[in-house]
Design a protein around this motif. Structure first.
Motif, mmCIF file in Angstrom:
data_model
loop_
_atom_site.group_PDB
_atom_site.id
_atom_site.type_symbol
_atom_site.label_atom_id
_atom_site.label_comp_id
_atom_site.label_asym_id
_atom_site.label_seq_id
_atom_site.Cartn_x
_atom_site.Cartn_y
_atom_site.Cartn_z
ATOM 1 N N GLU A 199 26.460 28.416 -25.555
ATOM 2 C CA GLU A 199 25.292 29.096 -24.805
ATOM 3 C C GLU A 199 25.193 30.416 -24.876
ATOM 4 O OE1 GLU A 199 23.928 29.043 -20.289
ATOM 5 O OE2 GLU A 199 25.838 28.069 -20.645
ATOM 6 N N ALA A 200 26.385 31.203 -24.922
ATOM 7 C CA ALA A 200 26.425 32.832 -25.147
ATOM 8 C C ALA A 200 25.883 33.113 -26.150
ATOM 9 C CB ALA A 200 27.900 33.079 -24.815
ATOM 10 N N LEU A 201 26.116 32.577 -27.402
ATOM 11 C CA LEU A 201 25.788 32.693 -28.577
ATOM 12 C C LEU A 201 24.145 32.682 -28.571
ATOM 13 C CD1 LEU A 201 26.872 33.391 -31.658
ATOM 14 C CD2 LEU A 201 26.391 30.989 -32.020
ATOM 15 N N ALA A 202 23.652 31.699 -28.264
ATOM 16 C CA ALA A 202 22.281 31.376 -28.006
ATOM 17 C C ALA A 202 21.358 32.553 -27.500
ATOM 18 C CB ALA A 202 21.786 30.052 -27.693
ATOM 19 N N ARG A 203 22.384 33.017 -26.376
ATOM 20 C CA ARG A 203 21.437 33.982 -25.484
ATOM 21 C C ARG A 203 21.559 35.308 -26.115
ATOM 22 N NH1 ARG A 203 19.124 30.816 -22.092
ATOM 23 N NH2 ARG A 203 20.249 30.073 -20.082
ATOM 24 N N LEU A 204 22.631 35.596 -26.874
ATOM 25 C CA LEU A 204 22.742 36.700 -27.784
ATOM 26 C C LEU A 204 21.774 36.796 -28.652
ATOM 27 C CD1 LEU A 204 26.517 37.026 -28.137
ATOM 28 C CD2 LEU A 204 25.248 38.674 -26.745
ATOM 29 N N LEU A 205 21.411 35.911 -29.560
ATOM 30 C CA LEU A 205 20.617 35.443 -30.363
ATOM 31 C C LEU A 205 19.087 35.771 -30.203
ATOM 32 C CD1 LEU A 205 20.645 34.950 -33.531
ATOM 33 C CD2 LEU A 205 20.268 32.542 -32.965
ATOM 34 N N ASP A 206 18.779 35.398 -28.732
ATOM 35 C CA ASP A 206 17.431 35.417 -28.383
ATOM 36 C C ASP A 206 17.285 36.793 -27.377
ATOM 37 O OD1 ASP A 206 15.128 34.072 -27.970
ATOM 38 O OD2 ASP A 206 15.493 33.687 -25.919
ATOM 39 N N ALA A 238 24.587 47.880 -26.025
ATOM 40 C CA ALA A 238 23.505 47.242 -25.744
ATOM 41 C C ALA A 238 23.464 46.577 -24.559
ATOM 42 C CB ALA A 238 22.760 46.538 -26.773
ATOM 43 N N ASP A 239 22.738 46.279 -23.417
ATOM 44 C CA ASP A 239 22.821 45.395 -22.198
ATOM 45 C C ASP A 239 21.872 44.420 -22.447
ATOM 46 O OD1 ASP A 239 22.045 46.092 -18.806
ATOM 47 O OD2 ASP A 239 23.548 44.940 -19.808
ATOM 48 N N VAL A 240 22.476 42.995 -22.658
ATOM 49 C CA VAL A 240 21.869 41.726 -22.705
ATOM 50 C C VAL A 240 21.779 41.352 -21.481
ATOM 51 C CG1 VAL A 240 21.962 39.721 -23.745
ATOM 52 C CG2 VAL A 240 22.802 41.792 -25.038
ATOM 53 N N ARG A 241 20.197 40.841 -21.281
ATOM 54 C CA ARG A 241 19.732 39.987 -20.247
ATOM 55 C C ARG A 241 18.992 39.044 -20.423
ATOM 56 N NH1 ARG A 241 21.062 42.581 -15.242
ATOM 57 N NH2 ARG A 241 22.045 44.742 -15.728
ATOM 58 N N VAL A 242 19.394 37.633 -20.900
ATOM 59 C CA VAL A 242 18.425 36.576 -20.885
ATOM 60 C C VAL A 242 18.658 35.670 -20.045
ATOM 61 C CG1 VAL A 242 17.850 35.067 -22.736
ATOM 62 C CG2 VAL A 242 18.762 37.252 -23.432
ATOM 63 N N LYS A 243 17.417 35.417 -19.191
ATOM 64 C CA LYS A 243 17.752 34.409 -17.969
ATOM 65 C C LYS A 243 18.891 34.743 -17.075
ATOM 66 C CE LYS A 243 14.929 30.937 -20.192
ATOM 67 N NZ LYS A 243 13.859 31.098 -19.433
ATOM 68 N N GLU A 244 19.856 33.731 -16.777
ATOM 69 C CA GLU A 244 21.019 34.156 -15.940
ATOM 70 C C GLU A 244 22.177 34.710 -16.553
ATOM 71 O OE1 GLU A 244 22.110 30.040 -17.582
ATOM 72 O OE2 GLU A 244 20.196 31.252 -17.219
ATOM 73 N N TYR A 245 21.929 35.107 -17.864
ATOM 74 C CA TYR A 245 23.107 35.557 -18.976
ATOM 75 C C TYR A 245 22.843 36.990 -18.866
ATOM 76 C CZ TYR A 245 26.172 36.847 -22.718
ATOM 77 O OH TYR A 245 27.040 37.204 -23.408
ATOM 78 N N ALA A 246 24.252 37.723 -18.497
ATOM 79 C CA ALA A 246 23.843 38.997 -18.384
ATOM 80 C C ALA A 246 25.159 39.706 -19.018
ATOM 81 C CB ALA A 246 23.683 39.854 -17.108
ATOM 82 N N ALA A 247 25.295 40.782 -19.952
ATOM 83 C CA ALA A 247 26.614 41.162 -20.289
ATOM 84 C C ALA A 247 26.413 42.147 -21.374
ATOM 85 C CB ALA A 247 27.327 40.103 -21.308
ATOM 86 N N ARG A 248 27.364 42.887 -21.527
ATOM 87 C CA ARG A 248 27.663 44.069 -22.619
ATOM 88 C C ARG A 248 27.518 43.376 -23.966
ATOM 89 N NH1 ARG A 248 28.861 49.338 -23.118
ATOM 90 N NH2 ARG A 248 27.376 49.617 -21.311
ATOM 91 N N ALA A 251 23.475 51.116 -22.312
ATOM 92 C CA ALA A 251 23.404 50.871 -20.839
ATOM 93 C C ALA A 251 24.761 50.414 -20.178
ATOM 94 C CB ALA A 251 22.400 49.751 -20.918
ATOM 95 N N GLN A 252 24.670 50.408 -18.925
ATOM 96 C CA GLN A 252 25.881 50.035 -18.355
ATOM 97 C C GLN A 252 26.063 48.430 -18.271
ATOM 98 O OE1 GLN A 252 28.356 51.906 -16.921
ATOM 99 N NE2 GLN A 252 27.114 53.650 -17.695
ATOM 100 N N PRO A 253 27.263 48.085 -18.435
ATOM 101 C CA PRO A 253 27.487 46.559 -18.622
ATOM 102 C C PRO A 253 27.122 45.621 -17.219
ATOM 103 C CG PRO A 253 29.675 47.596 -18.493
ATOM 104 C CD PRO A 253 28.461 48.825 -18.750
ATOM 105 N N ALA A 254 26.573 44.608 -17.303
ATOM 106 C CA ALA A 254 26.424 43.722 -16.373
ATOM 107 C C ALA A 254 27.138 42.749 -15.936
ATOM 108 C CB ALA A 254 25.010 43.251 -16.478
ATOM 109 N N PRO A 255 27.447 42.228 -15.026
ATOM 110 C CA PRO A 255 28.561 41.365 -14.747
ATOM 111 C C PRO A 255 28.103 40.054 -15.291
ATOM 112 C CG PRO A 255 27.503 41.808 -12.509
ATOM 113 C CD PRO A 255 26.946 42.671 -13.593
#
Length: 261
Positions: free
Chosen positions: A122-129, A174-184, A223-227
């Motif tokens: 799931e994390a991989l798919a979010r990063l790719l998108d 980079a700060d990644v935010r895809v739907k509920e996924y948020a991470a550095r 960007a600052q990392p999101a939890p």
């Protein structure tokens, strides 16, 4: 009983694959598969040791157990970039490749029936998108031949350990935010210091391919990392909406993917 194994994962996706027609789609899919196989070979990795999932306009590779994670970065990424550039020099406008790649690792669940699933997919798919990776592939006059994104965990376990060829200044936060996924996460793109060190005949220093018309990608703003919320292992990992669903079952691949370029 299911078992859990720590595995490294690499997913590749062809940007803007939609709308090229079935014949062209098959050509670019074949070109990516060949480039991946050749790059793995050049990196002293055997494609037969990987579990490969065809995602329609890309590939997902599950690395064999025990493979050092750094092997999915250097020299693999520069070698893959070199081969995509070589393909693009000979290809027409409708068969050139721009490829997004995402790299992650984690505990994967293997069920007795052969199904592989788990939160790392799931994390991989979010990063790719993710938007930062999509923007990176659009940089330059003709787009970036290859842009990759690493999860924070993968970055810390590879670049953070100072392995040969993995200079920290080759990666941009980079700060990644895809739907509920948020991470550095961390981007790697043409023009970064790691590229010319691949020994594949690339430009030294600039990351620009002579005659390709491509300009180096501009780094994303840190960007600052999101939890990131904890995730439970699931039988089938889904990235819903305009994303990807991956599952592997007895050698069959179940994929849902909506390309947004």
């Amino acid at each position: 009983m299911p078992r859990y194994e720590y595995r490294a994962l690499l997913a590749c996706d062809i940007a803007r694959s939609a709308g090229r027609g079935e014949r062209r789609l098959q050509e670019i899919r074949s070109a990516l598969r060949s480039a991946l196989a050749e790059a793995l070979g050049a990196a002293a990795l055997d494609v037969r040791d990987f579990t490969r999932v065809d995602t329609g306009d890309g590939s997902l590779l599950v690395a064999p157990a025990g493979l050092p994670k750094a092997g999915l970065l250097f020299p693999l990424l520069p070698e893959l970039q070199s081969r995509i550039r070589a393909h693009n020099r000979e290809a027409g406008a409708d068969t050139r490749l721009r490829v997004r790649a995402a790299v992650h690792a984690g505990e994967i669940r293997f069920d007795p029936d052969g199904t592989a699933s788990g939160a790392p997919f799931e994390a991989l798919a979010r990063l790719l998108d993710s938007a930062p990776l999509r923007h990176a592939t659009l940089a330059g006059t003709g787009g970036t031949p290859l842009a990759a994104i690493l999860s924070q965990h993968f970055y810390e376990e590879t670049v953070g350990h100072g392995y040969e060829g993995l200079e920290a200044d080759a990666f941009t936060a980079a700060d990644v935010r895809v739907k509920e996924y948020a991470a550095r996460a961390w981007l790697w793109y043409p023009g970064s210091p790691i590229g010319p060190r691949a020994g594949s005949g690339q430009d030294s220093g600039s990351g620009r391919d002579p005659g390709s018309g491509e300009q180096p990608a501009q780094p994303a703003q840190p960007a600052q990392p999101a939890p990131s919320a904890p995730r439970a292992v699931e039988q089938l990992v889904r990235a819903t909406g305009n994303g990807t669903a991956f599952a592997v079952h007895r050698g069959n691949q179940y994929i849902r993917h909506n390309d947004r370029g």
